[in-house]
Design a protein around this motif. Structure first.
Motif, PDB file in Angstrom:
ATOM      1  N   ASP A  56      41.141  32.351  33.234  1.00  0.00           N
ATOM      2  CA  ASP A  56      41.730  31.236  32.499  1.00  0.00           C
ATOM      3  C   ASP A  56      42.822  30.512  33.280  1.00  0.00           C
ATOM      4  O   ASP A  56      43.490  29.626  32.750  1.00  0.00           O
ATOM      5  N   GLY A  57      43.018  30.919  34.540  1.00  0.00           N
ATOM      6  CA  GLY A  57      44.022  30.268  35.368  1.00  0.00           C
ATOM      7  C   GLY A  57      45.422  30.825  35.218  1.00  0.00           C
ATOM      8  O   GLY A  57      46.375  30.275  35.785  1.00  0.00           O
ATOM      9  N   GLN A  58      45.565  31.919  34.463  1.00  0.00           N
ATOM     10  CA  GLN A  58      46.881  32.523  34.277  1.00  0.00           C
ATOM     11  C   GLN A  58      47.237  33.400  35.474  1.00  0.00           C
ATOM     12  O   GLN A  58      46.397  34.128  35.996  1.00  0.00           O
ATOM     13  N   ALA A  59      48.495  33.330  35.890  1.00  0.00           N
ATOM     14  CA  ALA A  59      48.942  34.083  37.066  1.00  0.00           C
ATOM     15  C   ALA A  59      48.913  35.586  36.799  1.00  0.00           C
ATOM     16  O   ALA A  59      49.430  36.059  35.781  1.00  0.00           O
ATOM     17  N   LEU A  60      48.299  36.320  37.710  1.00  0.00           N
ATOM     18  CA  LEU A  60      48.282  37.777  37.666  1.00  0.00           C
ATOM     19  C   LEU A  60      49.181  38.386  38.735  1.00  0.00           C
ATOM     20  O   LEU A  60      49.690  39.497  38.566  1.00  0.00           O
ATOM     21  N   HIS A  61      49.345  37.634  39.822  1.00  0.00           N
ATOM     22  CA  HIS A  61      50.133  38.165  40.941  1.00  0.00           C
ATOM     23  C   HIS A  61      50.598  36.993  41.798  1.00  0.00           C
ATOM     24  O   HIS A  61      49.845  36.054  42.043  1.00  0.00           O
ATOM     25  N   ALA A  84      42.843  47.424  43.717  1.00  0.00           N
ATOM     26  CA  ALA A  84      42.645  48.854  43.480  1.00  0.00           C
ATOM     27  C   ALA A  84      43.598  49.393  42.412  1.00  0.00           C
ATOM     28  O   ALA A  84      43.280  50.380  41.720  1.00  0.00           O
ATOM     29  N   LYS A  85      44.746  48.760  42.273  1.00  0.00           N
ATOM     30  CA  LYS A  85      45.752  49.232  41.309  1.00  0.00           C
ATOM     31  C   LYS A  85      45.501  48.721  39.891  1.00  0.00           C
ATOM     32  O   LYS A  85      46.167  49.150  38.952  1.00  0.00           O
ATOM     33  N   GLY A  90      37.208  48.920  39.968  1.00  0.00           N
ATOM     34  CA  GLY A  90      35.794  49.109  40.258  1.00  0.00           C
ATOM     35  C   GLY A  90      35.432  49.034  41.729  1.00  0.00           C
ATOM     36  O   GLY A  90      36.206  48.615  42.573  1.00  0.00           O
ATOM     37  N   ARG A  91      34.201  49.447  42.010  1.00  0.00           N
ATOM     38  CA  ARG A  91      33.676  49.496  43.367  1.00  0.00           C
ATOM     39  C   ARG A  91      33.187  48.120  43.805  1.00  0.00           C
ATOM     40  O   ARG A  91      32.592  47.384  43.032  1.00  0.00           O
TER      41      ARG A  91
END
Length: 400
Positions: A56-61, A84-85, A90-91
């Motif tokens: 949705d375009g929201q900042a995650l990092h 990974a954190k 998932g792989r």
């Protein structure tokens, strides 16, 4: 196929990455990314930063990249560490890569092995701003994901179906057969627009469409029934429209003059044409359209005018290749965000049958023309990553 598909688009100072679910029908509509990230400012002396956003375009990092992280491989490692954190990270089942130049041999996406990598490296002189960085991204992903399939998706492949008359230069046949021909670029972007346009305007999408991918790198493509007919970039990503730092269309005799009369070496000419020309060369101010539009320098206005004029002139050429035009679509960084420039271009295309709706254009609407306009104009956001993911899934399914 289980796990996730990672797409990677490595540029000279940036890496764009997106994560998709591996499951699903690769022949369906373009898939939606679970998240997308961009590391930019990579390289010595630049302020590198990594940003990740959700669907949705929201900042995650959003964090700076320092030290070893401020390289292509380091930025990719930082992104993968972040992934990974996350819960349910998932792989990674496969990695799909944007490769700008596929040459004469690569006309469809392919799984990368040592032989493919070597063949693509030989094409680096044809796309010096892109190919070396694309392949550096492949090598970084190979190091990060030992044994995970890597798939090359080519910007040139979309144009491989063009009529032969539009693929040739007027050079001896032996040179054409040796690979000196019109390839075309931005194919992943054009494929994205074709898929999106088919959803929002299915009847128009099957007719005669000109797509203008306008950005730091810029090109235009004439498309009929969803297939490339002609395009402005040819043998390399240097030709056609005026670009940020690239000159675009140029009389080949200028190169001979620069080498013979000005004593310039091949490397110096390459640097001039690819890195010191275009909007930057004309304006002496910047290669960034936003900076030019904010500048009071007369040369900045001249550069903008030159860019717009080239788009209008090539619009006429591509309309001729299609023997008419029914719709125009803008995309790319400038095409998607430059409302004033779009309006200027469309007003100058009134002779083609374009009646621009200035209010709609400025409001961010998808359709930019009046309901009565014989030729409609639109703006769509390109999604090259989704096309890469779709091609990667297809290659893996075909391999069993």
């Amino acid at each position: 196929m289980t796990g996730s598909l990672l797409t990677l688009n490595a540029g000279s100072s940036s890496i764009k990455v997106a994560l998709f679910d591996a499951a699903g029908d690769g022949d369906a509509a373009l898939p939606a990314a679970r998240w997308s990230g961009q590391a930019d400012g990579l390289g010595a002396g630049l302020k590198a930063r990594l940003r990740v956003r959700d669907a949705d375009g929201q900042a995650l990092h959003d964090a700076p990249l320092e030290g070893a992280q401020a390289s292509h491989q380091g930025a990719l490692a930082a992104l993968l560490d972040w992934h990974a954190k996350q819960s349910g990270g998932g792989r990674i089942a496969a990695v799909g890569h944007r490769i700008v130049h596929g040459g004469a041999d690569f006309v469809a996406s392919v799984r990368i092995d040592a032989g493919v990598l070597d063949a693509l490296a030989k094409l680096e002189p044809l796309a010096p701003l892109h190919q070396p960085h694309n392949l550096a991204g492949v090598r970084a992903a190979m190091a990060a994901f030992d044994g995970v399939p890597q798939v090359a998706c080519f910007d040139t492949a979309f144009h491989a179906v063009q009529p032969e008359v539009n693929r040739r230069f007027a050079l001896p046949r032996a040179l054409h057969d040796a690979g000196v021909r019109r390839y075309g670029f931005h194919g992943l972007s054009y494929e994205s627009i074709v898929a999106q346009f088919a959803r929002i305007a299915p009847e128009l999408a099957q007719r005669r469409v000109i797509v203008a991918h306008l950005g730091n790198g810029a090109s235009m493509c004439a498309i009929a029934q969803g297939r490339s007919v002609a395009t402005t970039m040819t043998f390399s990503p240097l030709d056609g429209l005026t670009m940020g730092t690239r000159c675009g269309q140029l009389d080949a005799a200028v190169v001979l003059y620069l080498m013979r009369s000005r004593g310039m070496s091949a490397d110096e000419v390459e640097a001039l044409l690819f890195r010191q020309s275009g909007l930057l060369g004309i304006s002496g101010v910047s290669s960034d359209m936003r900076v030019l539009e904010a500048s009071a320098e007369p040369a900045a206005a001249e550069a903008i005018g030159h860019f717009a004029e080239q788009v209008v002139r090539h619009m006429g050429s591509l309309a001729a290749a299609l023997r008419g035009v029914d719709a125009i679509v803008f995309t790319g960084g400038i095409g998607e965000n430059g409302a004033a420039l779009r309006e200027r271009i469309l007003e100058d295309c009134e002779w083609l049958g374009v009646n621009v709706d200035a209010a709609a254009n400025r409001s961010g609407a998808a359709r930019l023309t009046t309901a009565e306009s014989p030729v409609s104009a639109w703006v769509l956001r390109t999604d090259e990553e989704a096309v890469i993911a779709r091609h990667t899934a297809r290659v893996l399914r075909a391999a069993g």
